[in-house]
Design a protein around this motif. Structure first.
Motif, PDB file in Angstrom:
ATOM      1  N   ALA A 153      37.726  35.579  33.309  1.00  0.00           N
ATOM      2  CA  ALA A 153      38.877  35.541  33.773  1.00  0.00           C
ATOM      3  C   ALA A 153      40.565  36.231  34.098  1.00  0.00           C
ATOM      4  O   ALA A 153      40.669  36.388  34.834  1.00  0.00           O
ATOM      5  CB  ALA A 153      39.303  34.206  32.721  1.00  0.00           C
ATOM      6  N   GLU A 154      40.002  37.221  32.834  1.00  0.00           N
ATOM      7  CA  GLU A 154      41.307  38.249  33.370  1.00  0.00           C
ATOM      8  C   GLU A 154      41.073  39.245  33.734  1.00  0.00           C
ATOM      9  O   GLU A 154      41.828  39.187  35.081  1.00  0.00           O
ATOM     10  CB  GLU A 154      41.026  39.079  32.427  1.00  0.00           C
ATOM     11  CG  GLU A 154      42.246  39.690  31.732  1.00  0.00           C
ATOM     12  CD  GLU A 154      42.578  40.572  30.587  1.00  0.00           C
ATOM     13  OE1 GLU A 154      43.327  41.980  30.940  1.00  0.00           O
ATOM     14  OE2 GLU A 154      41.547  40.522  29.922  1.00  0.00           O
ATOM     15  N   ALA A 155      39.880  39.506  34.749  1.00  0.00           N
ATOM     16  CA  ALA A 155      38.630  40.632  35.590  1.00  0.00           C
ATOM     17  C   ALA A 155      39.474  39.954  36.609  1.00  0.00           C
ATOM     18  O   ALA A 155      40.054  40.353  37.766  1.00  0.00           O
ATOM     19  CB  ALA A 155      37.574  40.716  35.344  1.00  0.00           C
ATOM     20  N   ALA A 156      39.497  37.830  36.909  1.00  0.00           N
ATOM     21  CA  ALA A 156      39.405  37.133  38.451  1.00  0.00           C
ATOM     22  C   ALA A 156      41.071  37.579  38.788  1.00  0.00           C
ATOM     23  O   ALA A 156      40.502  37.349  39.969  1.00  0.00           O
ATOM     24  CB  ALA A 156      39.203  36.151  38.106  1.00  0.00           C
ATOM     25  N   ARG A 157      41.679  37.919  37.504  1.00  0.00           N
ATOM     26  CA  ARG A 157      43.054  37.834  37.871  1.00  0.00           C
ATOM     27  C   ARG A 157      43.373  39.246  38.574  1.00  0.00           C
ATOM     28  O   ARG A 157      44.534  39.386  39.605  1.00  0.00           O
ATOM     29  CB  ARG A 157      43.927  37.039  36.640  1.00  0.00           C
ATOM     30  CG  ARG A 157      43.911  35.596  36.697  1.00  0.00           C
ATOM     31  CD  ARG A 157      45.541  35.720  35.347  1.00  0.00           C
ATOM     32  NE  ARG A 157      44.624  34.395  34.830  1.00  0.00           N
ATOM     33  CZ  ARG A 157      44.280  34.317  33.496  1.00  0.00           C
ATOM     34  NH1 ARG A 157      43.583  34.887  33.002  1.00  0.00           N
ATOM     35  NH2 ARG A 157      43.528  32.774  32.933  1.00  0.00           N
ATOM     36  N   GLY A 158      43.043  40.166  38.009  1.00  0.00           N
ATOM     37  CA  GLY A 158      43.274  41.889  38.610  1.00  0.00           C
ATOM     38  C   GLY A 158      42.495  42.094  39.608  1.00  0.00           C
ATOM     39  O   GLY A 158      42.881  43.490  40.308  1.00  0.00           O
ATOM     40  N   VAL A 159      41.188  41.661  40.180  1.00  0.00           N
ATOM     41  CA  VAL A 159      40.460  41.956  41.290  1.00  0.00           C
ATOM     42  C   VAL A 159      41.048  42.740  41.839  1.00  0.00           C
ATOM     43  O   VAL A 159      41.718  41.937  42.919  1.00  0.00           O
ATOM     44  CB  VAL A 159      38.538  41.117  40.567  1.00  0.00           C
ATOM     45  CG1 VAL A 159      39.411  39.676  41.330  1.00  0.00           C
ATOM     46  CG2 VAL A 159      38.126  42.431  41.992  1.00  0.00           C
ATOM     47  N   LEU A 160      40.695  43.656  42.413  1.00  0.00           N
ATOM     48  CA  LEU A 160      41.227  44.002  43.656  1.00  0.00           C
ATOM     49  C   LEU A 160      40.024  45.141  44.960  1.00  0.00           C
ATOM     50  O   LEU A 160      39.507  45.833  44.914  1.00  0.00           O
ATOM     51  CB  LEU A 160      42.710  45.306  43.748  1.00  0.00           C
ATOM     52  CG  LEU A 160      43.465  45.380  42.687  1.00  0.00           C
ATOM     53  CD1 LEU A 160      44.378  46.306  42.563  1.00  0.00           C
ATOM     54  CD2 LEU A 160      44.718  44.326  43.493  1.00  0.00           C
ATOM     55  N   PRO A 161      39.417  43.296  45.418  1.00  0.00           N
ATOM     56  CA  PRO A 161      38.549  44.012  46.274  1.00  0.00           C
ATOM     57  C   PRO A 161      38.672  44.989  47.590  1.00  0.00           C
ATOM     58  O   PRO A 161      40.134  44.935  47.844  1.00  0.00           O
ATOM     59  CB  PRO A 161      37.572  42.730  46.655  1.00  0.00           C
ATOM     60  CG  PRO A 161      39.122  42.233  46.920  1.00  0.00           C
ATOM     61  CD  PRO A 161      39.624  42.100  45.445  1.00  0.00           C
ATOM     62  N   PRO A 162      38.283  45.546  48.556  1.00  0.00           N
ATOM     63  CA  PRO A 162      38.359  45.923  49.850  1.00  0.00           C
ATOM     64  C   PRO A 162      39.045  45.469  50.612  1.00  0.00           C
ATOM     65  O   PRO A 162      38.479  43.987  50.818  1.00  0.00           O
ATOM     66  CB  PRO A 162      37.409  46.533  49.570  1.00  0.00           C
ATOM     67  CG  PRO A 162      36.307  46.384  48.950  1.00  0.00           C
ATOM     68  CD  PRO A 162      36.544  44.575  48.640  1.00  0.00           C
ATOM     69  N   ALA A 163      40.233  45.923  50.862  1.00  0.00           N
ATOM     70  CA  ALA A 163      41.408  45.501  52.045  1.00  0.00           C
ATOM     71  C   ALA A 163      40.652  44.901  53.787  1.00  0.00           C
ATOM     72  O   ALA A 163      39.812  45.626  53.179  1.00  0.00           O
ATOM     73  CB  ALA A 163      42.346  46.305  52.169  1.00  0.00           C
ATOM     74  N   GLY A 164      40.966  43.773  53.563  1.00  0.00           N
ATOM     75  CA  GLY A 164      40.110  43.535  55.189  1.00  0.00           C
ATOM     76  C   GLY A 164      39.073  43.246  55.176  1.00  0.00           C
ATOM     77  O   GLY A 164      38.317  43.095  56.383  1.00  0.00           O
ATOM     78  N   VAL A 165      38.624  42.702  54.604  1.00  0.00           N
ATOM     79  CA  VAL A 165      37.114  42.664  54.235  1.00  0.00           C
ATOM     80  C   VAL A 165      36.492  41.442  53.829  1.00  0.00           C
ATOM     81  O   VAL A 165      37.286  40.952  52.996  1.00  0.00           O
ATOM     82  CB  VAL A 165      35.574  43.630  53.800  1.00  0.00           C
ATOM     83  CG1 VAL A 165      34.632  43.589  53.267  1.00  0.00           C
ATOM     84  CG2 VAL A 165      36.679  45.176  54.043  1.00  0.00           C
ATOM     85  N   PRO A 166      35.770  40.690  54.747  1.00  0.00           N
ATOM     86  CA  PRO A 166      35.903  39.213  53.856  1.00  0.00           C
ATOM     87  C   PRO A 166      34.801  38.963  52.233  1.00  0.00           C
ATOM     88  O   PRO A 166      34.124  39.836  52.806  1.00  0.00           O
ATOM     89  CB  PRO A 166      34.672  38.308  54.811  1.00  0.00           C
ATOM     90  CG  PRO A 166      35.027  39.244  56.618  1.00  0.00           C
ATOM     91  CD  PRO A 166      35.427  40.448  56.285  1.00  0.00           C
ATOM     92  N   LEU A 167      35.638  37.862  51.870  1.00  0.00           N
ATOM     93  CA  LEU A 167      35.046  38.194  50.544  1.00  0.00           C
ATOM     94  C   LEU A 167      33.747  36.959  51.132  1.00  0.00           C
ATOM     95  O   LEU A 167      33.945  35.742  51.183  1.00  0.00           O
ATOM     96  CB  LEU A 167      35.364  37.598  49.269  1.00  0.00           C
ATOM     97  CG  LEU A 167      37.136  39.633  49.347  1.00  0.00           C
ATOM     98  CD1 LEU A 167      37.485  38.849  48.755  1.00  0.00           C
ATOM     99  CD2 LEU A 167      36.378  40.451  49.617  1.00  0.00           C
ATOM    100  N   ALA A 168      32.755  37.115  49.709  1.00  0.00           N
ATOM    101  CA  ALA A 168      32.197  35.495  49.052  1.00  0.00           C
ATOM    102  C   ALA A 168      31.855  35.970  47.966  1.00  0.00           C
ATOM    103  O   ALA A 168      32.389  36.725  46.846  1.00  0.00           O
ATOM    104  CB  ALA A 168      31.233  35.792  49.687  1.00  0.00           C
TER     105      ALA A 168
END
Length: 318
Positions: A153-168
């Motif tokens: 959960a901590e990682a989920a709160r802090g994750v920074l995926p690539p900007a402007g890219v759709p997520l799954a």
């Protein structure tokens, strides 16, 4: 005069032990040995259980971590139930090796989902444990940089995926159902447009075994999980048992590891087994407890499993 043994009530969680994917993987190695003789090489432990691995070794299976360790490339090689990166069958093909893929079909489903998301331009958030073979295998289906692993959960709160890219997102199949639900909720709150699997990726066997251990833990002073420390689903069972109300939960690989005195003062003990642990190991634990206690056994079954997976046909090879 022999002293009377103290009484102990044992709750046997059901389902427990082997799942269909584990059973299929072991059958593939056994059929390869029967069809082609020894040695048959297996990349990584076929399932995470030393009893199973050592039993197959006695029949002629040889376990390696990499294909480069196989001295005779003309012998069959089996890929473990956890799945492998695409680079592994590609290497085997380039070396003209005869290989059998024992990847659990439910893990293969996750691989196909990951590829589908990648093909549609989505960055994949993979909920799972860094370094686990299943996670390594799923990451290896996609181009480098296409996956971010979310451990907790901590990682989920802090994750920074690539900007402007759709997520799954997708998940390892052997996670805690409750922990994963929390992580998904955090991710959905942060990334409401994130795509998810059409059907939950945590497999039926993991879900059922966790439900069963919850049912016995609420009534138990102690829960014993039969499983290996490198088995993700077994470790999760111990954690779930503690959270579900058991005063204590321990994990053992064999009956011989168990000090039955651990149950002194307990009225009720729950027992379960991870998806890669055969029932004979549960019997060992029961026999060990009988050395010290007069036990009664009650089955606590929350689901009936009738899933089977067909093994691939064996073929002749040069």
């Amino acid at each position: 005069m022999t002293a009377e043994k103290p009484r102990l009530h044992v709750l046997l969680a059901g389902p427990r032990g082997f799942c269909a994917g584990v059973d299929r993987a072991i059958r593939i190695v056994e059929e390869a040995l029967k069809h082609h003789g020894a040695p048959v090489y297996v990349r990584h432990e076929i399932v995470h259980n030393r009893f199973v691995v050592e039993g197959l070794e006695r029949k002629g299976a040889v376990f390696v971590e990499e294909l480069s360790e196989i001295p005779d490339p003309t012998r069959p090689v089996v890929f473990s139930a956890h799945g492998v990166p695409k680079s592994v069958p590609a290497e085997a093909t380039s070396r003209q090796m005869y290989f059998l893929d024992a990847t659990c079909p439910l893990v293969s489903k996750v691989h196909r989902e990951a590829e589908r998301h990648s093909a549609r331009g989505r960055h994949l958030l993979l909920i799972g444990h860094h370094g686990h073979p299943e996670v390594v295998g799923t990451m290896g289906q996609l181009p480098e940089g296409g996956v971010t692993v979310i451990d907790d959960a901590e990682a989920a709160r802090g994750v920074l995926p690539p900007a402007g890219v759709p997520l799954a997102y997708t998940t390892q199949t052997t996670l805690s159902v409750d922990d994963t639900a929390e992580i998904v909720a955090i991710l959905r709150a942060r990334f409401p447009d994130m795509e998810g699997p059409a059907k939950e990726d945590i497999c039926y066997a993991t879900t059922n075994r966790q439900a069963a251990v919850k049912a016995v833990a609420a009534r138990s002073d102690l829960v014993i999980v039969v499983g290996a420390p490198n088995s993700s689903n077994s470790v999760r069972l111990r954690e779930v048992a503690e959270r579900a109300g058991a005063a204590r939960a321990v994990m053992v690989q064999r009956g011989g590891e168990l000090d039955p005195a651990i149950a002194d003062g307990c009225a009720t003990v729950g027992i379960t087994a991870g998806a890669s642990a055969p029932e004979v190991l549960v019997t060992e634990v029961l026999d060990r407890l009988r050395e010290r206690f007069d036990i009664t056994v009650e089955d606590v079954t929350v689901a009936i499993e009738d899933v089977t997976f067909r093994a691939p046909p064996m073929r002749a090879f040069a």
